[in-house]
Design a protein around this motif. Sequence first.
Motif, PDB file in Angstrom:
ATOM      1  N   ASP A   1       0.828  -1.213   0.000  1.00 57.43           N
ATOM      2  CA  ASP A   1       0.000   0.000   0.000  1.00 57.43           C
ATOM      3  C   ASP A   1       0.860   1.260   0.000  1.00 57.43           C
ATOM      4  N   LEU A   2       1.899   1.264   0.824  1.00 56.79           N
ATOM      5  CA  LEU A   2       2.768   2.438   0.909  1.00 56.79           C
ATOM      6  C   LEU A   2       3.551   2.645  -0.387  1.00 56.79           C
ATOM      7  N   ASP A   3       4.012   1.548  -0.980  1.00 55.19           N
ATOM      8  CA  ASP A   3       4.737   1.661  -2.262  1.00 55.19           C
ATOM      9  C   ASP A   3       3.831   2.261  -3.336  1.00 55.19           C
ATOM     10  N   GLN A   4       2.551   1.827  -3.359  1.00 52.49           N
ATOM     11  CA  GLN A   4       1.608   2.359  -4.341  1.00 52.49           C
ATOM     12  C   GLN A   4       1.369   3.855  -4.114  1.00 52.49           C
TER      13      GLN A   4
ATOM     14  N   HIS B   1       9.327  14.575   1.192  1.00 50.83           N
ATOM     15  CA  HIS B   1       9.253  14.492   2.650  1.00 50.83           C
ATOM     16  C   HIS B   1       7.780  14.415   3.068  1.00 50.83           C
ATOM     17  N   PRO B   2       7.475  13.613   4.092  1.00 47.22           N
ATOM     18  CA  PRO B   2       6.075  13.481   4.537  1.00 47.22           C
ATOM     19  C   PRO B   2       5.403  14.802   4.900  1.00 47.22           C
ATOM     20  N   GLN B   3       6.202  15.815   5.314  1.00 46.41           N
ATOM     21  CA  GLN B   3       5.622  17.105   5.683  1.00 46.41           C
ATOM     22  C   GLN B   3       4.941  17.801   4.495  1.00 46.41           C
ATOM     23  N   GLU B   4       5.319  17.392   3.294  1.00 44.62           N
ATOM     24  CA  GLU B   4       4.740  17.992   2.096  1.00 44.62           C
ATOM     25  C   GLU B   4       3.387  17.361   1.726  1.00 44.62           C
ATOM     26  N   ILE B   5       3.055  16.269   2.369  1.00 44.92           N
ATOM     27  CA  ILE B   5       1.828  15.546   2.019  1.00 44.92           C
ATOM     28  C   ILE B   5       0.641  16.149   2.766  1.00 44.92           C
ATOM     29  N   THR B   6      -0.408  16.429   2.047  1.00 44.46           N
ATOM     30  CA  THR B   6      -1.635  16.957   2.649  1.00 44.46           C
ATOM     31  C   THR B   6      -2.785  15.976   2.420  1.00 44.46           C
ATOM     32  N   HIS B   7      -3.930  16.281   3.022  1.00 39.67           N
ATOM     33  CA  HIS B   7      -5.080  15.405   2.834  1.00 39.67           C
ATOM     34  C   HIS B   7      -5.586  15.444   1.391  1.00 39.67           C
ATOM     35  N   TYR B   8      -5.196  16.525   0.653  1.00 39.82           N
ATOM     36  CA  TYR B   8      -5.586  16.601  -0.762  1.00 39.82           C
ATOM     37  C   TYR B   8      -4.887  15.505  -1.572  1.00 39.82           C
ATOM     38  N   HIS B   9      -3.606  15.255  -1.273  1.00 41.75           N
ATOM     39  CA  HIS B   9      -2.882  14.173  -1.957  1.00 41.75           C
ATOM     40  C   HIS B   9      -3.548  12.825  -1.688  1.00 41.75           C
ATOM     41  N   ILE B  10      -3.928  12.608  -0.449  1.00 38.63           N
ATOM     42  CA  ILE B  10      -4.541  11.331  -0.075  1.00 38.63           C
ATOM     43  C   ILE B  10      -5.905  11.188  -0.736  1.00 38.63           C
ATOM     44  N   ARG B  11      -6.661  12.277  -0.739  1.00 45.74           N
ATOM     45  CA  ARG B  11      -7.990  12.228  -1.350  1.00 45.74           C
ATOM     46  C   ARG B  11      -7.882  11.984  -2.856  1.00 45.74           C
ATOM     47  N   ASN B  12      -6.890  12.622  -3.495  1.00 47.49           N
ATOM     48  CA  ASN B  12      -6.693  12.407  -4.934  1.00 47.49           C
ATOM     49  C   ASN B  12      -6.308  10.960  -5.224  1.00 47.49           C
TER      50      ASN B  12
ATOM     51  N   LEU C   1      -7.794   5.420  -7.046  1.00 51.09           N
ATOM     52  CA  LEU C   1      -8.052   4.011  -6.750  1.00 51.09           C
ATOM     53  C   LEU C   1      -9.473   3.621  -7.157  1.00 51.09           C
ATOM     54  N   MET C   2     -10.427   4.485  -6.868  1.00 48.68           N
ATOM     55  CA  MET C   2     -11.816   4.199  -7.221  1.00 48.68           C
ATOM     56  C   MET C   2     -12.012   4.222  -8.731  1.00 48.68           C
ATOM     57  N   ASN C   3     -11.247   5.075  -9.424  1.00 47.40           N
ATOM     58  CA  ASN C   3     -11.301   5.086 -10.889  1.00 47.40           C
ATOM     59  C   ASN C   3     -10.743   3.799 -11.482  1.00 47.40           C
ATOM     60  N   GLN C   4      -9.873   3.145 -10.702  1.00 54.58           N
ATOM     61  CA  GLN C   4      -9.315   1.859 -11.132  1.00 54.58           C
ATOM     62  C   GLN C   4     -10.258   0.694 -10.810  1.00 54.58           C
ATOM     63  N   GLN C   5     -11.465   1.028 -10.367  1.00 51.94           N
ATOM     64  CA  GLN C   5     -12.505   0.035 -10.073  1.00 51.94           C
ATOM     65  C   GLN C   5     -12.192  -0.829  -8.845  1.00 51.94           C
ATOM     66  N   LEU C   6     -11.364  -0.315  -7.933  1.00 53.59           N
ATOM     67  CA  LEU C   6     -11.145  -1.031  -6.684  1.00 53.59           C
ATOM     68  C   LEU C   6     -12.407  -0.972  -5.842  1.00 53.59           C
ATOM     69  N   THR C   7     -12.655  -2.009  -5.068  1.00 52.05           N
ATOM     70  CA  THR C   7     -13.831  -2.033  -4.210  1.00 52.05           C
ATOM     71  C   THR C   7     -13.654  -1.050  -3.055  1.00 52.05           C
ATOM     72  N   ALA C   8     -14.771  -0.661  -2.456  1.00 54.19           N
ATOM     73  CA  ALA C   8     -14.723   0.247  -1.299  1.00 54.19           C
ATOM     74  C   ALA C   8     -13.912  -0.374  -0.164  1.00 54.19           C
ATOM     75  N   ARG C   9     -14.023  -1.685  -0.011  1.00 52.19           N
ATOM     76  CA  ARG C   9     -13.276  -2.364   1.058  1.00 52.19           C
ATOM     77  C   ARG C   9     -11.770  -2.245   0.828  1.00 52.19           C
TER      78      ARG C   9
ATOM     79  N   LYS D   1      -6.473   0.490   2.233  1.00 50.01           N
ATOM     80  CA  LYS D   1      -5.289   1.263   1.877  1.00 50.01           C
ATOM     81  C   LYS D   1      -5.242   2.595   2.643  1.00 50.01           C
ATOM     82  N   ILE D   2      -6.394   3.225   2.813  1.00 48.17           N
ATOM     83  CA  ILE D   2      -6.429   4.470   3.587  1.00 48.17           C
ATOM     84  C   ILE D   2      -6.118   4.186   5.055  1.00 48.17           C
ATOM     85  N   ALA D   3      -6.565   3.045   5.554  1.00 47.04           N
ATOM     86  CA  ALA D   3      -6.248   2.664   6.942  1.00 47.04           C
ATOM     87  C   ALA D   3      -4.735   2.491   7.116  1.00 47.04           C
ATOM     88  N   THR D   4      -4.080   1.974   6.082  1.00 49.47           N
ATOM     89  CA  THR D   4      -2.619   1.858   6.112  1.00 49.47           C
ATOM     90  C   THR D   4      -1.976   3.237   6.257  1.00 49.47           C
TER      91      THR D   4
END
Length: 296
Positions: free
Chosen positions: A27-30, A44-55, A60-68, A73-76
């Motif tokens: 998950d982290l590698d992806q 650096h992790p300090q540059e990461i915002t919730h916008y990056h995670i949301r994008n 992932l959802m565009n890749q047809q991954l299931t909600a589960r 991956k978000i829990a990771t």
Amino acid sequence: MFTDRFIQYIKFEKRYSPHTVSAYQSDLDQFIGFLNYPDQIISHPQEITHYHIRNWMVELMNQQLTARSVNRKIATLRKYFKFLVQEGILTVNPASKINTPKIPKHLPVVVEDARLTQMLDNGEVFSDDFSGTRDKLIIEMLFGTGIRLAELLGIKESDINTYEGTVKVLGKRNKERIIPLNQELRHLLLKYNELKKSENFGNNSLILIVTDKGANAYPKLIYLTVQKYLSHISTQNKKSPHVLRHTFATSLLNAGADLNAIKELLGHANLSATQIYTHNSVERLKSIYKLAHPKA
């Protein structure tokens, strides 16, 4: 990005299973691969915002991954960033603001316990040699105790107390629990251990379930064994070890077992995880009602 430190932490301090550690690493590698896409470079992790995670979640959802799968991956990420906050690398967890997609509720897939019991009692299905006895033990352990695949693979010979009729299981979050063994399972364990010793590799492994060559059993062996024998009694697509865990819980509930007792046997942290089996029982009652009541 301090991912190596995090992986070492969950591997050696939290003592997560190899399967879980591998999933976290993947998950982290992806996620880091997504961050370092040509149009954006994050060092650096300090540059990461919730916008990056949301994008990333949208990607992932565009890749047809299931909600589960997306939620896992978000829990990771939540756990990873929480670790960085604990280490003083970050002051805020950017994943804390993320709302994950709702997971549609599906009833647990089970097999008919009467047909499963009939198959296990049929002397012609399993051979009497080591391989056949081991295969039967795999099915009996999963159905008779409700343990998870990883828990079965981790059981040592010393964890079995045939005199008391119990097995000690190391579950999620390294929580131990004691599960009773039925009389038939106790007899099968004695037979299996005798055959294991006669194969001259009984002393090579402290692990209970082993391969035909005496090596520790691995997940694919368990999966293939379960699929092979469930094919005798079920035409449903899903024939995994977890189906036997679901069948164990549903059978207990249908027989009137207390929900809290089932929770303890399954090793659930919360009762809400166990309550899903009540839906199967309600569906069963509905079918009985439709068949039996004149007004149905």
